[in-house]
Design an enzyme around this catalytic site. Sequence first.
Site, PDB file in Angstrom:
ATOM      1  CG  ASP A 101     -18.949 -25.610 -26.266  1.00  0.00           C
ATOM      2  OD1 ASP A 101     -19.175 -24.395 -26.424  1.00  0.00           O
ATOM      3  OD2 ASP A 101     -19.667 -26.348 -25.563  1.00  0.00           O
ATOM      4  CG  ASP A 119     -20.645 -22.809 -20.729  1.00  0.00           C
ATOM      5  OD1 ASP A 119     -19.657 -22.572 -20.019  1.00  0.00           O
ATOM      6  OD2 ASP A 119     -21.447 -21.924 -21.096  1.00  0.00           O
TER       7      ASP A 119
END
Length: 185
Positions: free
Chosen positions: A6, A8
């Site tokens: 991922d 953020d």
Amino acid sequence: MLIILDRDGVINEYDGNYICSADDWHPITGSIDAVARLCHAGHRIAIATNQSGIARGFYDVDELDAMHDKLEQLVEAAGGCIDLIAYCPHHPDDHCRCRKPLTGLLGQIQSHYHLDSLAGAIMVGDSRKDLEAAFAADCQPVLVRTGNGTDTERHLDARPIPGAEVAIYDSLSTFTDALLSAEGW
């Protein structure tokens, strides 16, 4: 091995507010080096990231591309390479198939690598959506405590993901240390 990250809260700092420009995009200490070390050890790196800020009008695709260019340049300067960045630009109300926790982004990554499945891949995230997507796509889910990870961990204790064994690390850097140590690097 394929490692899906991922963005953020895993690679870059994230406090729950939208990151709307390359100037506001700041890597978490050690994350860029961690990606480079994974690459150096022979792992392939892909990113799967929800980016509903586009649909919400907070930034456009050109600004997202600038953020990703910054990320890729930092990783390349450290000696690594990101093979693919798959992102969902949709609003949650759009009911698309690519927004995590659905597996559309992971399907794009699987297709990119011409894989029959993602079994054996690892997905590192900081949210329940990341973990649910990983488990649904047959990846090993890994939670980091950066970004939303500490809150996610607390909620996992109260409401685990049925059938999923989730490994938990303080950061992408500590996950990388553990993985490379186990592999003898």
